[in-house]
Design a protein around this motif. Structure first.
Motif, PDB file in Angstrom:
ATOM      1  N   UNK A  76      -7.623  20.716  17.636  1.00  0.00           N
ATOM      2  CA  UNK A  76      -6.472  19.985  17.089  1.00  0.00           C
ATOM      3  C   UNK A  76      -6.929  18.972  16.053  1.00  0.00           C
ATOM      4  N   UNK A  77      -6.133  18.819  14.993  1.00  0.00           N
ATOM      5  CA  UNK A  77      -6.347  17.783  13.985  1.00  0.00           C
ATOM      6  C   UNK A  77      -5.365  16.667  14.299  1.00  0.00           C
ATOM      7  N   UNK A  78      -5.887  15.469  14.384  1.00  0.00           N
ATOM      8  CA  UNK A  78      -5.061  14.309  14.696  1.00  0.00           C
ATOM      9  C   UNK A  78      -5.019  13.372  13.498  1.00  0.00           C
ATOM     10  N   UNK A  79      -3.888  12.719  13.317  1.00  0.00           N
ATOM     11  CA  UNK A  79      -3.727  11.819  12.176  1.00  0.00           C
ATOM     12  C   UNK A  79      -4.499  10.534  12.406  1.00  0.00           C
ATOM     13  N   UNK A  80      -5.440  10.245  11.507  1.00  0.00           N
ATOM     14  CA  UNK A  80      -6.214   9.007  11.537  1.00  0.00           C
ATOM     15  C   UNK A  80      -6.831   8.743  12.915  1.00  0.00           C
ATOM     16  N   UNK A  81      -7.378   9.753  13.535  1.00  0.00           N
ATOM     17  CA  UNK A  81      -8.057   9.650  14.837  1.00  0.00           C
ATOM     18  C   UNK A  81      -7.118   9.232  15.968  1.00  0.00           C
ATOM     19  N   UNK A  82      -5.803   9.318  15.751  1.00  0.00           N
ATOM     20  CA  UNK A  82      -4.830   9.048  16.800  1.00  0.00           C
ATOM     21  C   UNK A  82      -4.959  10.157  17.832  1.00  0.00           C
ATOM     22  N   UNK A  83      -5.196   9.818  19.081  1.00  0.00           N
ATOM     23  CA  UNK A  83      -5.441  10.850  20.091  1.00  0.00           C
ATOM     24  C   UNK A  83      -4.191  11.622  20.492  1.00  0.00           C
ATOM     25  N   UNK A  84      -3.016  11.139  20.097  1.00  0.00           N
ATOM     26  CA  UNK A  84      -1.781  11.812  20.498  1.00  0.00           C
ATOM     27  C   UNK A  84      -1.080  12.551  19.359  1.00  0.00           C
ATOM     28  N   UNK A  85      -1.187  12.082  18.127  1.00  0.00           N
ATOM     29  CA  UNK A  85      -0.424  12.625  17.006  1.00  0.00           C
ATOM     30  C   UNK A  85      -1.148  13.825  16.399  1.00  0.00           C
ATOM     31  N   UNK A  86      -0.825  15.033  16.883  1.00  0.00           N
ATOM     32  CA  UNK A  86      -1.423  16.265  16.368  1.00  0.00           C
ATOM     33  C   UNK A  86      -0.675  16.687  15.110  1.00  0.00           C
ATOM     34  N   UNK A  87      -1.431  16.915  14.024  1.00  0.00           N
ATOM     35  CA  UNK A  87      -0.807  17.305  12.756  1.00  0.00           C
ATOM     36  C   UNK A  87      -1.263  18.681  12.271  1.00  0.00           C
ATOM     37  N   UNK A  91       1.078  18.113   1.308  1.00  0.00           N
ATOM     38  CA  UNK A  91       1.439  18.507  -0.059  1.00  0.00           C
ATOM     39  C   UNK A  91       1.513  17.313  -1.005  1.00  0.00           C
ATOM     40  N   UNK A  92       1.946  16.159  -0.518  1.00  0.00           N
ATOM     41  CA  UNK A  92       2.076  14.980  -1.380  1.00  0.00           C
ATOM     42  C   UNK A  92       0.743  14.273  -1.599  1.00  0.00           C
ATOM     43  N   UNK A  93      -0.256  14.610  -0.790  1.00  0.00           N
ATOM     44  CA  UNK A  93      -1.549  13.937  -0.896  1.00  0.00           C
ATOM     45  C   UNK A  93      -1.713  12.782   0.067  1.00  0.00           C
ATOM     46  N   UNK A  94      -0.670  12.466   0.860  1.00  0.00           N
ATOM     47  CA  UNK A  94      -0.786  11.390   1.848  1.00  0.00           C
ATOM     48  C   UNK A  94      -1.814  11.728   2.926  1.00  0.00           C
ATOM     49  N   UNK A  95      -1.940  13.007   3.257  1.00  0.00           N
ATOM     50  CA  UNK A  95      -3.034  13.485   4.098  1.00  0.00           C
ATOM     51  C   UNK A  95      -3.959  14.202   3.131  1.00  0.00           C
ATOM     52  N   UNK A  96      -5.084  13.559   2.826  1.00  0.00           N
ATOM     53  CA  UNK A  96      -5.922  14.085   1.750  1.00  0.00           C
ATOM     54  C   UNK A  96      -7.316  14.501   2.143  1.00  0.00           C
ATOM     55  N   UNK A  97      -7.654  14.430   3.411  1.00  0.00           N
ATOM     56  CA  UNK A  97      -9.008  14.800   3.786  1.00  0.00           C
ATOM     57  C   UNK A  97      -9.146  14.931   5.279  1.00  0.00           C
ATOM     58  N   UNK A  98     -10.323  15.355   5.690  1.00  0.00           N
ATOM     59  CA  UNK A  98     -10.628  15.538   7.094  1.00  0.00           C
ATOM     60  C   UNK A  98     -11.849  14.704   7.447  1.00  0.00           C
TER      61      UNK A  98
END
Length: 125
Positions: free
Chosen positions: A44-55, A107-114
């Motif tokens: 799972x990929x999580x937003x900003x290392x948030x352990x609950x928010x799977x994106x 798509x907007x670039x707000x999530x821009x990397x891993x």
């Protein structure tokens, strides 16, 4: 209208290059990390290392074994940027299938990397 696939593939980590946190990893260590991650079960990929928010979900990952040329592309606010780069052997690529909720941010670039995440021990040079 065709449904969007919500899939991206990109460079996650370049070996022996100091990252934004002043850290680096060797090609051998990265290859071991890829194997451990893929065998670990939680893709799972999580937003900003948030352990609950799977994106999203990792659906592919490879430590590419050869030096190669690549064209890196990014999209932000409807503007596409690209540039050519020579990447060393051991560069890690990751393919992600994003959630429907996260896709607009990708798509907007707000999530821009891993991020590699994980743990390490700092050594003095």
């Amino acid at each position: 209208k065709a449904k969007e696939r919500r899939v991206t593939t990109g460079v996650m980590y370049i070996p022996d290059k100091v990252d934004a946190h002043g850290e680096f990893a060797t090609a051998e260590d990265l290859e071991d990390a890829v194997h451990d991650y893929m065998l670990g079960g939680d893709l799972k990929i999580r937003k900003q290392h948030n352990t609950k928010k799977v994106i999203g979900d990792v659906v592919g990952m490879i430590s590419w074994p050869f030096e190669h040329q690549a064209v890196l592309k990014s999209h932000a606010n409807g503007v596409e940027k690209s540039h050519s780069i020579t990447l060393p052997a051991g560069t890690v690529y990751t393919t992600v299938k994003w959630t429907e909720e996260a896709w607009p941010d990708v798509k907007s670039g707000d999530v821009g990397g891993l991020s590699m995440g994980g743990a390490a021990v700092r050594l003095r040079a």
